[in-house]
Design a protein around this motif. Structure first.
Motif, short mmCIF file in Angstrom:
data_model
loop_
_atom_site.label_atom_id
_atom_site.label_comp_id
_atom_site.label_asym_id
_atom_site.label_seq_id
_atom_site.Cartn_x
_atom_site.Cartn_y
_atom_site.Cartn_z
N GLU A 122 -5.27 -4.11 9.23
CA GLU A 122 -4.49 -2.89 9.10
C GLU A 122 -3.76 -2.59 10.41
OE1 GLU A 122 -5.00 1.71 7.55
OE2 GLU A 122 -6.72 0.71 8.46
N GLU A 173 1.27 4.09 3.18
CA GLU A 173 0.12 4.18 4.08
C GLU A 173 0.29 3.14 5.18
OE1 GLU A 173 -3.55 3.95 1.93
OE2 GLU A 173 -2.78 5.22 0.31
N ASN A 174 -0.71 3.06 6.09
CA ASN A 174 -0.60 2.09 7.18
C ASN A 174 -0.39 0.68 6.64
OD1 ASN A 174 -0.80 3.77 9.38
ND2 ASN A 174 -3.03 3.73 9.43
N VAL A 225 0.84 -1.21 0.00
CA VAL A 225 0.00 0.00 0.00
C VAL A 225 0.87 1.25 0.00
CG1 VAL A 225 -2.02 -1.04 1.08
CG2 VAL A 225 -0.15 -0.23 2.52
N ASP A 279 -2.41 0.20 12.46
CA ASP A 279 -2.49 1.66 12.59
C ASP A 279 -1.24 2.14 13.34
OD1 ASP A 279 -3.07 4.31 13.41
OD2 ASP A 279 -5.20 3.90 13.04
#
Length: 1283
Positions: A212, A178-179, A175, A214
Motif C-alpha cells: 500500500e 483509497e490509498n 481500490v 500511503d
C-alpha cells in the motif's frame, strides 16, 4: 575494413501490447514493442485495417510496457521499463508524429539484471502511481500528478524492497480513490538458500503480497501477505470502486482463484480442458494472457490458455462480495503474448511467433448454447470441466499482420534468401535472465516451453508465453536469397514460424497490391482518369477511358456502367480531363477544350488553323496546352466560373513532350509554376503568376529526353492555420520520368521556382510515366516503367517501392466507398481497380504451410527445388497420432455400459472423423523427449510439395545437405542428420543416424539409400571435395559413400563441446562450436588428417556464421554480437608434416594461432542466418542477416574514407543531439558484451530525417553540409546496396 549497418525490415514479433487514447482524441490506439522497437498502431474502425502510425528504434531492450491516464485526463501516457536502468514516460504528439520523453528517472545500472527494476510494471488504475519491479528484491513506487500548468509530474522513488524474494508478476489493485495498492506474486527463497538438504526448497510456497502506498505519509508499506496453494503465473486486476468488487484473479496451474481483503472467502474454479484431448492428461493447464473489458454497467475478462482456447470469465457478486467465478468457452485463436479489447469492439491479438490478428467481437457469447462452468458446481479435488473446441463463432477475423519471426538460418543461391530457424540449443528471445551475476543460458525447446520467456525465475514455475497475426515472420528458421523464379530481382525464401503454424514464405521487394476489380474493355485504351462531380464530394463520379479514336465515360455507383449524358465528347480521344472549379468539368482533346458546366451547358475552345493540341496540364483552376510547334496557351478560371485565355502565348524553343501543374494550394487562386519538358533534353519552370506570367524561371538539363513530369507536395507535417483548420505543409517536388527508365526527384523552391537537390533512381527498361495519386491523405507519385513503383512519404522518410503486380500502362487515383484510396489503371485491354494497403512494408509475402517447425533447408543446384527438414519437440508423428486416436476411441466404447454401447460407438466414430486444423487449435503435446520429423521436397515457385518422407516417432532431424560424391557419379544425394530419443535438459541422446537419399525423377523424388548409425547428434553436414564432413556431437568426421552405409574416413576429436556448423573453402574447414567460437581446420589429404591450426581468444555461443573469404569468418553468438574474424595461416601451409600445427600449442592453450577481431557489433536480436549476397540487380555485395524476431538487415562496406568519415561524425552528432528514446546510451547498447568496433549504426544515422528542422540544420552545419545533402547521402548508401 569499416561497415555500415542498415535494417531492411524491422523485427515482426511482438513482445508487449497495450491500448489506449495516446493521441488525446477518442481514437483507440495500440502501442506494441518488438524487442528494441516501439510502434504505434491504429485500427481503422470503418475498414478494420491496422495502420502503423509511428515506429521508433529505442536502442535498448523494452522489458515492460504500460499505459496510464491521470485522474480526469483524456490522454494516455506510456510507461516503459527497459534495460537502461531508468523509468521513462512517453507522450505521443500527433502533430509531429513523434513520441516525446516527458520524464526519465534513473534508479539503477543498465542491462537486464536480476535486482535492477524494469522487468515488471504496474499502474494504479486511477493513474496516481506506478510500481516498477525487478525479478528479485527491488521494487520502486513513483507518484504521478500534475502541476499548475497541467503538465505531468513524477515524484522521487519510494522503496518497497524485500531481500531474498523473487517476483513473478505485479499488478495495480483497483481500490477506487483509497490509498493506491499493488499486488505481487512473490516467493521467499531465504530458507531454501540456507537449507543444504533441499527440503525447504521443496516446501517453499508462493505468496500473494499487497503493498500500500500511503499518500499521507508518503511511503510504501507491506500490508498483507498470504501463502498460495498452487504456483501462480500471473495476476488479473478486478475493477473496483464503483465499478466492481476489487481484488485480483490469480491464474495458476489448472485453477483460477479470486482473492480480496477482509471477509471475502477465496473463490477457486478449475480451468476447463478439451474433451478427448490427445495431450498428456497429467500435464497441467495454465492461462498465458488475458484482456479486460469494462463499461459503466459491466465488466468481463477474456483469458487464453496455452492451447489457444479463450474463456470469458465473469464474477457473480452479492452486496460487493464475490460469490462465484463463471467461465464460458468463447473461441479458439492462435496463442498470444498479449490481447487488447478495444472500445470499438475489436480484439487485437499479438504474437511473437506467428501472425498478428485483429478480430471483430461479433457476439459476447451470452446467449449461445455453450455450457457455462462455475466455481459453485460440485467437483472432486483434482477434477475439472470439459468442453468441445469449435471454429470461430463470437469473433470475426478482419485483419492480419504478417510476422516472420523466428528466422533461424539463411543461405544464398544466386540471389534468393531462404530463412530457417533452428531451435536446438538456441535461445529464443530471453527477455531477462540473470542469476548471481552470471548469465543463465536457458534452453528453450520450441513447443513445450513457449517462447518468449517473459521472466525467468529459479524456483518452480517459469512463465513462458507462446505467441500470435499482423503478419509475423518470427521466428525465421532459415533463409536463402536466390532468383529461383527468374524475375531479375532476388526473392527471399524464408522458413519461419513454429509448430503447425510454420510456413515457407517467399518474400519479394515490393508493395502488396489488392485487386478490387478487373473488367475487359472493347479495345486497347491509352489513358484513364477519374473525376468528381463536386469539389466537396468524397468519392469519384466518373471513370473516363480514352481510346485511339473515342472516349468512354463510366459512371461509378453500386456498379460501374457506361453513360452518354455526361457532356464529354465521345467521338475523339481525350488528352486530359479534370474537375474545374467547384462543379464544372473540363475535357482536353486534340482539337480543343470542352468546358462542361454543372447544368450541362458546354463551352468549347477550338484550336486555331490546322494546329492540334499535343500536350496539356490541368488542375482545379488552370489549363495549359501545348500546340504543335511548341506554342503554349494558358487558361485560368475567373470568379464567375468562366475559363479565360491569357492574352499572350509563349513560343518554346523546341517541341513540348510533357507538362505538369501542381494542385492549387488551399486558400490560393492558382498554382504558381508550370513544368515543361522539351525535346532538347531540358525541363523548364515557367511562372503563372500574373506579374510575370509565362516567364521562364529556371531550367534543368537532363541526361535523356523527358517522358513525363509530375509536381507534388510531399513530406508534409500537420499544421493549423489562424482559423484552426488543419492542413499539411510539405515541400514541392518535381518528379521527372525519362525515356531511358530513370526517375529524377528534384526540390522545387516555392518562392523562386529554382530546382535543387536532384535524386536519381533507375526503375526499368521502359520510359517512365508519372501519375499523381493519394495515399493516407497525402500526395504520392505512381511511376510506371517495366515495373510500377510508388513514391510516397511515410514516417518522415521517402519510400520508392515497386508494386508486386504485372506491368501497367496508365493510371489515376480512385476513391469510392469500398476503396477510399485506390488506383484505377489499364493494362492491355483491361481496366483494373487496385488498392495498396500495406504502406511502409518492404516485402510482400506468399506463404506455404508446413507441418512442423522448419529447421534448415538447402537448394538443389540443378532444379532449384528446396529440400527442407522439419522437426518438433513434444509432438506426435501422424502415425502415432492416428494410433492414439484409435486407442482412445476403443477405450470410449469399452468404458460404456451395455445400454450405451451404440451411442459410445457413434461418439467414437465422430471423434475419429473430427479434424480440427492444428494451425489454429494447436498440435497435441506428447511430452518431453517426444519428437516428430519429416523431410520435404518443395517446388519454390508453386510452393507444392513434390515428395515427403515422414521419420519415425522420436527421430529429430537437425541437419541437411545436398551433395555429389566422387564415387557416386553424377547423381545428387541428400543427407539428413537425425537424433534418436533426444532429451533437451539435461541433455541426453540415444544415438543418431545419417539418412542418405538419392534425388531421382529429375530431382523431384527422394529415393532412400541407407541410414548410417552414429553415436551423437549430427548437427552439421557439409560437402567437402567429393565427400562429406559431418559434425557428430563434438567429433568432426569425413564420410564417403558406401553401398550399405556411409564409410568413415577421418576424424578430429579436438572440438571441445558440440559442432554446430561447418564451412569449407579449398583445403580449409572452419568449424563453429556451440560455446567456444570458431576453429580453423586444415585437411591434409596425404596424411588423411584434420588439423586445428587456429582458434578464437574469446568463447562465444555461436548461432550462425558466414564465410567471407579464405581467411575471414563472421560468427554471431547468442549474445547478439556480430564479429568479424580473420586468420592468416601461412605457417600451416609451410608445414608439410602437420606436426608443428599438431603440437605447437602456443598462446592460451588451444591452437598455435589466434583469430584477430576486425569488427564487433551488437545487433540486439539473435541472428540465425548470415550470407554474402547482392540484393538488387547490378548492386554491390553486402552481408545480409536475419534474426529470430523476424528482422532482416544488411552490413555494407564503405568504399571511401570520405564516406566513412562523414557517417562516423554524423553518428557522433546523432548520439548527442537525438539520444535514444528509453534512456539507454547508444554507444553502450551497441557495445553490450564487446566494445563496438569499425561499424557505423545506419539506423541511428537515418533518424536524422525525424529530427526537428533546426536540429537538422545545426548537425548538418557541423558536418559542413546542408540538411538535404545529409539526407541524400543517407538515401544513396541505402539504394546502392538495397532498397
Amino acid at each position: 575494413m569499416f561497415l555500415y549497418n542498415l535494417t531492411l525490415q524491422r523485427a515482426t514479433g511482438i513482445t508487449h501490447a497495450i491500448h489506449g487514447n495516446f493521441s488525446g482524441t477518442k481514437m483507440q490506439e495500440i502501442v506494441v514493442s518488438r524487442g528494441k522497437i516501439i510502434e504505434l498502431l491504429r485500427p481503422d474502425a470503418n475498414t478494420g485495417k491496422v495502420h502503423t502510425l509511428l515506429t521508433m528504434e529505442v536502442f535498448g531492450i523494452i522489458r515492460s510496457l504500460m499505459a496510464f491516464r491521470l485522474t480526469g485526463g483524456t490522454k494516455d501516457y506510456i510507461v516503459v521499463g527497459s534495460d537502461s536502468g531508468r523509468i521513462v514516460i512517453l507522450e505521443y504528439h500527433p502533430s509531429k508524429n513523434m513520441f516525446e520523453k516527458i520524464h526519465q528517472e534513473t534508479f539503477g545500472k543498465s542491462g537486464c539484471r536480476r535486482i535492477v527494476p524494469g522487468q515488471f510494471l504496474a499502474v494504479d488504475p486511477k493513474g496516481r502511481a506506478v510500481m516498477i519491479g525487478a525479478i528479485e528484491k527491488q521494487k520502486l513506487v513513483y507518484i504521478l500528478n500534475r502541476d499548475a500548468a497541467a503538465r505531468l509530474t513524477i515524484s522521487s522513488p519510494l522503496e518497497a524492497h524485500k531481500a531474498n524474494t523473487l517476483v513473478y508478476h505485479v499488478v495495480g489493485v483497483d481500490v477506487g480513490f483509497e490509498n493506491p495498492m499493488f499486488a505481487c506474486l512473490e516467493m521467499d527463497y531465504e530458507e531454501a538458500d540456507n537449507d543444504p538438504t533441499g527440503e525447504a526448497a521443496a516446501n517453499t510456497q508462493q505468496t500473494l503480497t499487497f503493498y500500500e502506498l500511503d499518500l499521507g505519509l508518503n511511503h510504501v508499506v507491506r500490508k498483507y501477505s498470504e501463502a498460495l496453494e498452487e504456483h501462480g503465473n500471473f495476476l488479473i486486476t478486478v475493477p473496483g470502486g464503483s465499478d466492481g468488487p476489487s481484488g485480483v484473479l490469480i491464474c495458476s496451474e489448472n485453477y483460477i482463484t479470486y482473492k480480496n481483503f477482509g471477509d471475502q472467502p477465496d473463490i477457486r474454479c478449475p480451468i476447463p480442458r478439451r474433451r478427448n484431448d490427445l495431450d498428456d492428461p497429467e500435464r497441467g493447464m495454465i492461462f498465458v494472457c488475458s484482456a479486460t473489458h469494462k463499461t459503466k454497467s459491466m465488466f468481463f475478462f477474456l483469458a487464453q490458455t496455452e492451447q489457444g482456447d479463450i474463456f470469458k470469465v465473469t464474477l457473480e457478486t452479492d452486496e460487493e462480495m464475490v460469490t462465484e467465478i463463471r467461465m464460458k468457452y468463447f473461441d479458439t485463436i492462435p496463442v498470444a503474448t498479449a490481447m487488447c479489447v478495444l472500445k470499438t469492439g475489436f480484439l487485437f491479438v499479438s504474437s511473437e511467433f506467428g501472425n498478428h490478428y485483429l478480430y471483430q467481437i461479433a457476439h459476447l457469447g451470452d446467449d449461445d448454447e455453450e455450457p457455462e462452468f462455475s466455481s459453485a458446481m460440485p467437483l472432486e479435488e483434482g477434477d475439472t470441466f470439459f468442453f468441445q473446441p469449435r471454429p470461430l463463432k463470437n469473433l470475426v477475423l478482419v485483419d492480419e499482420q504478417e510476422n516472420l519471426s523466428p528466422i533461424m538460418s539463411c543461405q544464398v543461391c544466386g540471389c534468393v534468401w531462404v530463412v530457417l530457424v533452428d531451435e536446438l540449443e538456441n535461445l529464443s528471445p530471453i527477455m531477462s535472465c540473470q542469476v548471481c551475476g552470471c548469465v543463465w543460458v536457458v534452453l528453450v525447446d520450441e513447443q513445450e516451453n513457449l517462447s518468449p520467456i517473459m521472466s525467468c525465475q529459479v524456483c518452480g514455475c517459469v512463465w513462458v508465453v507462446l505467441v500470435d497475426e499482423q503478419e509475423n515472420l518470427s521466428p525465421i528458421m532459415s533463409c536463402q536469397i536466390a532468383d529461383l523464379a527468374n524475375e531479375d530481382t532476388p526473392q527471399l525464401y524464408v522458413a519461419c514460424g513454429r509448430g503447425p503454424k510454420s510456413t515457407l514464405r517467399v518474400l519479394r521487394h515490393g508493395l502488396e497490391v489488392s485487386e478490387m476489380a478487373v473488367s475487359e474493355l472493347p479495345g486497347n485504351p491509352n489513358a484513364v482518369w477519374t473525376v468528381r462531380r463536386h469539389i466537396e464530394d468524397e468519392f469519384d463520379a466518373y471513370i473516363i477511358v480514352s481510346f485511339v479514336n473515342a472516349t468512354l465515360v463510366l459512371s461509378i455507383g453500386e456498379t460501374v456502367e457506361e453513360v452518354t449524358d455526361s457532356g464529354f465528347l465521345g467521338t475523339t480521344p481525350t488528352l486530359s480531363c479534370s474537375l474545374l472549379g467547384e462543379d464544372a468539368l473540363v475535357q482536353v482533346y486534340p482539337d480543343g477544350i470542352r468546358h462542361i458546366r454543372a447544368d450541362k451547358r458546354v463551352n468549347e475552345w477550338k484550336t486555331p488553323g490546322k494546329k492540334t493540341i499535343v500536350r496539356c496540364a490541368v488542375n482545379q483552376r488552370q489549363v495549359v496546352i501545348a500546340l504543335t510547334g511548341g506554342e503554349l496557351v494558358y487558361f485560368e478560371m475567373d470568379p464567375s466560373g468562366q475559363l479565360n485565355e491569357y492574352t499572350e502565348r509563349k513560343e518554346m524553343s523546341a517541341d513540348v513532350v510533357c507538362m505538369s501543374l501542381a494542385n492549387v494550394p488551399p486558400g490560393e487562386q492558382r498554382s504558381r509554376f508550370l513544368a515543361v519538358g522539351l525535346v532538347d533534353n531540358t525541363v523548364r519552370i515557367i511562372s503563372l503568376d500574373p506579374s510575370d506570367c509565362l516567364q521562364p524561371l529556371s531550367m534543368q538539363a537532363l541526361p535523356a529526353q523527358p517522358e513525363s513530369l509530375c509536381i507534388v507536395e510531399m513530406g508534409g507535417v500537420e499544421k493549423e492555420d489562424e482559423l484552426g483548420v488543419k492542413g499539411t505543409i510539405g515541400f514541392l517536388y518535381l518528379n521527372i520520368g525519362l525515356q531511358n527508365g530513370v526517375l529524377l526527384r528534384t526540390v522545387l523552391d516555392p518562392v523562386t521556382g529554382d530546382l535543387s537537390d536532384t535524386r536519381t533512381r533507375y526503375l526499368g527498361s521502359r520510359p517512365v510515366k508519372l501519375f499523381r495519386v493519394r495515399m493516407q491523405g497525402q500526395e504520392a507519385v505512381l511511376a510506371m516503367s517495366s515495373r510500377s513503383w510508388l513514391s510516397y512519404s511515410y514516417q518522415s522518410r521517402f519510400h520508392l517501392t515497386p508494386l508486386s503486380y504485372e506491368t501497367l500502362e496508365y493510371a489515376s487515383g480512385f476513391a469510392s466507398e469500398q476503396c477510399p484510396e485506390g488506383i484505377v489503371a489499364i493494362s492491355t485491354n483491361t481496366l483494373r481497380i487496385l488498392a495498396l494497403e500495406k504502406l511502409g512494408a518492404v516485402f510482400n509475402q506468399v506463404a506455404f504451410p508446413l507441418q512442423y517447425t522448419p529447421r534448415k533447408f538447402v537448394i538443389h543446384p540443378e532444379t532449384n527445388n528446396l529440400i527442407l527438414i522439419e522437426s518438433d519437440h513434444n509432438a506426435y508423428t501422424e502415425a502415432t497420432k492416428a494410433q492414439r486416436k484409435q486407442q482412445m476411441a476403443e477405450e470410449m466404447v469399452e468404458a460404456a455400459g451395455e445400454d450405451e454401447r451404440e451411442l459410445a460407438a457413434e461418439m467414437a466414430a465422430a471423434f475419429l472423423n473430427e479434424n480440427l486444423p492444428e494451425a489454429i487449435f494447436g498440435a497435441p503435446k506428447a511430452g518431453s523427449g517426444q519428437w516428430a520429423s519429416l523431410v520435404r521436397l518443395v517446388n519454390p515457385i508453386q510452393g507444392s510439395t513434390l515428395d515427403l518422407v515422414q521419420l519415425e516417432q522420436n527421430e529429430a532431424a537437425f541437419s541437411v545437405a545436398v551433395c555429389r560424391f566422387a564415387s557416386g557419379g553424377d547423381d545428387w544425394y541428400v543427407l539428413v542428420g537425425v537424433a534418436r530419443d533426444m532429451i533437451l535438459n539435461p541433455r541426453s541422446v540415444g544415438g543418431g543416424f545419417i539418412y542418405t537419399y538419392r534425388l531421382g525423377g529429375g530431382g523431384d523424388k527422394l529415393e532412400f539409400m541407407h541410414k548410417t548409425p552414429v553415436e551423437d547428434v549430427p548437427l552439421a553436414i557439409a560437402p567437402f571435395q567429393g565427400r562429406v564432413l559431418v559434425g557428430v556431437g563434438k567429433l568432426l568426421r569425413i564420410y564417403d559413400l558406401g553401398k550399405k552405409k556411409l564409410l568413415r574416413k577421418c576424424e578430429n576429436k579436438h572440438v571441445p563441446n558440440l559442432v554446430t556448423g561447418i564451412h569449407t573453402i579449398g583445403q580449409r574447414v572452419i568449424v563453429t562450436d556451440v560455446q567456444e567460437s570458431l576453429f580453423w581446420v586444415r585437411y591434409k589429404r596425404n596424411e588423411n588428417q584434420l588439423i586445428i591450426f587456429a582458434d578464437d581468444t574469446h568463447p562465444r555461443w555461436v548461432t550462425t556464421a558466414c564465410l567471407l573469404d579464405y581467411d575471414t569468418m563472421i560468427p554471431h553468438g547468442v549474445l547478439h554480437n556480430l564479429c568479424w574474424k580473420t586468420s592468416r595461416s601461412d605457417d600451416v601451409d609451410e608445414d608439410p608434416t602437420g606436426n608443428k600445427a599438431l603440437w605447437d600449442r602456443g598462446l592460451l592453450n588451444g591452437a598455435s594461432q589466434k583469430a584477430e577481431v576486425i569488427m564487433n557489433y551488437h545487433i540486439g536480436e539473435t541472428v540465425l542466418s548470415l550470407q554474402k549476397t547482392t540484393l538488387i540487380p547490378g548492386g554491390s555485395e553486402s552481408l545480409v542477416y536475419t534474426t529470430l524476431s523476424g528482422g532482416i538487415g544488411i552490413l555494407v562496406p564503405f568504399t571511401s574514407h570520405e564516406d566513412h568519415d562523414f557517417f562516423q561524425h554524423l553518428e557522433m552528432h546523432m548520439r548527442s543531439e537525438f539520444p535514444p528514446l528509453c534512456g539507454r546510451d547508444h554507444l553502450s547498447f551497441r557495445s553490450y558484451y564487446f566494445p563496438v568496433k569499425n561499424v557505423i549504426d545506419g539506423d541511428l544515422c537515418e533518424q536524422f530525417n525525424s529530427m526537428d528542422p533546426h536540429k537538422q540544420k545545426s548537425v548538418a552545419e557541423e558536418l559542413d553540409r546542408t540538411p538535404p545533402e545529409v539526407s541524400k547521402k543517407l538515401e544513396d548508401i541505402r539504394t546502392r546496396y538495397a532498397f
